[in-house]
Design an enzyme around this catalytic site. Sequence first.
Site, PDB file in Angstrom:
ATOM      1  CB  ALA A 174     -23.639   5.338  12.495  1.00  0.00           C
ATOM      2  CG  ASP A 175     -21.492   0.494   8.282  1.00  0.00           C
ATOM      3  OD1 ASP A 175     -20.319   0.501   8.720  1.00  0.00           O
ATOM      4  OD2 ASP A 175     -21.775   0.127   7.129  1.00  0.00           O
ATOM      5  CD  GLN A 176     -22.214   7.107   4.001  1.00  0.00           C
ATOM      6  OE1 GLN A 176     -21.016   7.299   3.814  1.00  0.00           O
ATOM      7  NE2 GLN A 176     -23.084   8.091   4.115  1.00  0.00           N
TER       8      GLN A 176
ATOM      9  CE  LYS B 267     -19.107  -0.111  11.980  1.00  0.00           C
ATOM     10  NZ  LYS B 267     -19.103   1.006  11.011  1.00  0.00           N
TER      11      LYS B 267
END
Length: 197
Positions: free
Chosen positions: A73-75, A57
């Site tokens: 960001a990622d989760q 991203k």
Amino acid sequence: MALVLASGSKIRAELMENAGLVIEIDPAVVDERAVEAPLLEAGFPPEDLASVLAEAKANDVSGRRQADLVVGADQILAFEGERRTKPDDMEAARRQLLAFSGKTHELHSAVVISQKGEAVWRQVSTARLTMRDLTPEFIGHYLAAAGDDVLSSVGAYQLEGLGVQLFEKIEGDYFTILGLPMLPLLAELRTLKVIET
């Protein structure tokens, strides 16, 4: 040089703005399932999946905005050895919360800073969350009160709202749970002289 958040997440933007950061929002256009498919097949752990997706991203937006500093960001939610994604509908949210009842799951939140299309820094933080024993009736009441907002969360809850009532024990950083490890991010932005030390 602008500081850019490569995400349409309202909570991530709020976290950064509440910390006094002046940001521009430019959501990445990334096919997350296509990026993670070969990684899942190869058996990558969830924290690595989160890091790779956050980097994809950040790099997507950074490639278009060469002069800027981009935060991606990622989760990833891991439960009993499986990666979980956002529920498709309220019935899926109900089934997920029933499965989580009385058990522990992990949230792996990754943040990446990219410049000129390449990652220059990355961090993954993990939180462990244990839900209390939930009755089907309570879950029904919770979902009715929380509404469709639960569908925007990988765990079908927002800890900053009614979702806090689901939990018995939480180990880890609050910001990690919300999807953006703020303390390491702020420390790196100070190192990069983006904010005052």
